[in-house]
Design an enzyme around this catalytic site. Structure first.
Site, mmCIF file in Angstrom:
data_model
loop_
_atom_site.group_PDB
_atom_site.id
_atom_site.type_symbol
_atom_site.label_atom_id
_atom_site.label_comp_id
_atom_site.label_asym_id
_atom_site.label_seq_id
_atom_site.Cartn_x
_atom_site.Cartn_y
_atom_site.Cartn_z
ATOM 1 N N GLU A 2 92.109 170.958 10.065
ATOM 2 C CA GLU A 2 92.359 169.815 11.182
ATOM 3 C C GLU A 2 93.997 169.671 11.446
ATOM 4 O O GLU A 2 94.264 169.026 11.374
ATOM 5 C CB GLU A 2 91.434 168.544 9.598
ATOM 6 C CG GLU A 2 93.495 168.507 8.779
ATOM 7 C CD GLU A 2 92.723 169.879 7.789
ATOM 8 O OE1 GLU A 2 92.176 170.165 7.668
ATOM 9 O OE2 GLU A 2 93.715 169.517 6.602
ATOM 10 N N HIS B 167 93.653 174.512 6.359
ATOM 11 C CA HIS B 167 93.843 173.309 6.837
ATOM 12 C C HIS B 167 92.857 173.241 8.860
ATOM 13 O O HIS B 167 93.648 173.651 9.169
ATOM 14 C CB HIS B 167 95.040 172.427 6.739
ATOM 15 C CG HIS B 167 95.301 171.889 5.203
ATOM 16 N ND1 HIS B 167 95.151 170.915 5.178
ATOM 17 C CD2 HIS B 167 96.299 172.745 4.545
ATOM 18 C CE1 HIS B 167 94.988 170.709 3.460
ATOM 19 N NE2 HIS B 167 95.973 171.641 3.703
ATOM 20 N N CYS C 51 91.213 172.439 1.098
ATOM 21 C CA CYS C 51 91.509 172.439 0.357
ATOM 22 C C CYS C 51 91.518 171.888 -0.658
ATOM 23 O O CYS C 51 90.915 172.083 -2.019
ATOM 24 C CB CYS C 51 93.428 172.218 1.236
ATOM 25 S SG CYS C 51 94.701 172.603 -0.228
ATOM 26 N N GLU D 118 96.314 165.408 -2.751
ATOM 27 C CA GLU D 118 96.044 165.848 -3.915
ATOM 28 C C GLU D 118 94.812 165.422 -5.125
ATOM 29 O O GLU D 118 94.870 164.171 -4.651
ATOM 30 C CB GLU D 118 97.510 164.969 -4.425
ATOM 31 C CG GLU D 118 98.840 165.318 -4.329
ATOM 32 C CD GLU D 118 98.790 166.775 -4.128
ATOM 33 O OE1 GLU D 118 98.801 167.579 -5.088
ATOM 34 O OE2 GLU D 118 99.344 167.623 -3.379
#
Lengths: 302, 193
Positions: free
Chosen positions: B177, B175, B83, B55
């Protein structure tokens, strides 16, 4: 240059998206809120998400009666107030409340023992939904049954609305200990163990291999101070839910910030000490041993 | 000693980033180490920094509390951002006063540009520098709405920019990852050495 993507080539609501969403919450604090003002306070304090509720758990205890999903108007008001994800609770087994929350745009649904169960036999089939679910658990078997039903995240149950961390500690130690006990077991022994705890053998084997649950595991139910939150992190939680502990404390804004700080620096007692100074009165709290059998929430849903 | 990669470890999918970079080093037979970064001093040890997903409002708050913000703004090594990380390293965030980005890359981003979690999606993307599609995971993802002239667009979706590169820096709305495909990490690492 790249070609344009067509909408029909996109995939929604996959297991990877659900568990991925939960991964983005790691190291964070998810705060219970009952209105837009509280939601904004939580976001400013650094919450990773808010849980939209009609009442916080301690007030649910006080109020009595049947506790249900929050009013959609309230959920919507909270969604509109913040940019962080919004979660909301449904009664165990109440898949229509879950359908309603999904329609409202809630980012994750908590199938929660804090509300009055709607089904004493079955939990919601969470694979049928696009949005991810988080579910409570007290031991490894319960956690893996929920994951098998499609939960993308687990939270240890603790005892909500008590401001007493003892049950949260018990449940986290239970789950971590049970996973440690799987290490080094043969595949036959793991199947045996799976039978004993009434969990799918494949998930038990996965836990043994990973040395942890295959999804993110937060702690909940009784966290009332920055030290409580850091305690749960040191015991192995990926993050914490704080229910009544923030907005029923003397200075919610300060308490919210302090708990966020303590979770991020859970291994640094100096930072926790600094964050804990002059927070005012934490929520009053309850002695678990004085609760009557019908006042215990954690035994709802197995 | 090889390349030293620090993962900004305030909040989010930090362990996934660590595992992905370790995996990419192994696959690419590259020398290097990957470690968590929490303090301004840690930043000095890094040849490259990864800004993970999570976040952005939470991570921003922690950056301020720890005093790491100014050190990050001066960082001259490579940056790999995904992100929320892409939001934080941008020059400008559209219509959102909550985030004061670090201005490490000349891009303008829009947070949660595709909608809420139910609108999160997986898609196969064409990415410049890769010879076959890349399976990308978008979770409450941001978009790049404007990129500076020096910024190379690596991938678009419906004319929206979702991956960019500028010198040693790479940023993704999705993402890398979270998927086992190491090609984007390798592309980044090859740019460093």
């Amino acid at each position: 240059m790249a070609e344009a993507m067509k909408l029909e080539e996109l995939r929604f609501g996959t297991e990877l998206l659900k568990r991925g969403f939960a991964s983005m919450q790691k190291g964070g604090v998810i705060m219970d809120v009952v209105n837009a003002d509280q939601a904004r306070t939580a976001e400013e304090a650094g919450a990773v998400a808010v849980m939209a509720l009609e009442r916080v758990p301690a007030d649910i205890r006080k109020y009595g009666g049947v506790a249900r999903m929050a009013d959609p108007a309230r959920v919507r008001e909270i969604i509109d107030a913040v940019s962080i994800p919004v979660m909301a609770k449904v009664r165990i087994g109440h898949f229509v409340e879950a359908q309603v929350l999904e329609t409202l745009g809630v980012d994750m649904i908590d199938e929660s023992e804090v509300l009055t169960p709607a089904d004493e036999q079955y939990h919601i089939d969470k694979t049928k939904f696009t949005v991810p679910f988080v579910c409570g658990a007290r031991d490894l078997g319960e956690a893996l049954r929920r994951i098998d039903e499609g939960a993308a995240m687990i939270r240890t149950k603790g005892e909500a609305g008590t401001g007493n961390v003892v049950e949260a500690v018990r449940h986290m130690r239970n789950i971590m200990g049970e996973i440690r006990n799987l290490q080094g077991k043969s595949s036959q022994e793991l199947v045996d163990r799976a039978r004993a705890i009434q969990a799918p053998a494949a998930l038990v084997a996965e836990c043994a291999k990973l040395g942890r649950l295959p999804v993110v595991n937060f702690s909940a139910g009784g966290i009332a101070t920055p030290s409580d939150a850091a305690l749960m992190m040191q015991l192995g939680a990926d993050g914490v839910f704080v229910g009544s502990g923030i907005f029923l404390s003397g200075d919610p804004q300060k308490m919210a910030r302090a708990i966020v700080e303590a979770v991020h620096h859970f291994n640094d007692p100096k930072v926790i000490a600094e964050a804990s100074r002059n927070l005012g009165e934490p929520m009053k709290g309850l002695d678990i041993h004085l609760l009557k059998e019908n006042e215990v929430l954690q035994t709802r849903g197995r | 000693m090889g390349v030293r990669i620090g993962i900004l470890a305030f909040q989010g999918d930090v362990s996934e980033h660590i595992a992905a970079f370790r995996g990419a080093l192994h696959t690419g037979k590259l020398e290097g180490e990957v470690f968590a970064v929490r303090t301004p001093e840690d930043v000095r040890e890094c040849d490259a920094l990864a800004f993970p997903g999570g976040e952005s409002t939470t991570i921003q708050r922690m950056m301020e509390k720890t005093g790491i913000r100014s050190r990050l703004m001066d960082f001259s090594g490579g940056i790999f951002a995904t992100c929320a990380g892409m939001v934080l390293i941008a020059r400008r965030v559209e219509d959102d006063a909550r985030i004061q980005p670090l201005d490490l890359m000349d891009i303008t981003v829009r947070r949660n540009a595709f909608g809420r979690q139910r609108e999160s999606f997986e898609a196969d993307l064409q990415i410049r520098g890769l010879d076959s599609p890349y399976h990308a995971v978008f979770i409450r993802a941001p978009l790049v709405t404007a990129a500076g002239t020096g910024t190379e667009v690596l991938s678009t979706m419906d004319q929206h920019i979702v991956a960019v590169r500028d010198g040693l820096h790479m940023a993704f709305a999705f993402h890398p990852e979270l998927t086992p495909d190491p090609r984007l990490h390798l592309l980044f690492l090859q740019g460093l050495v």
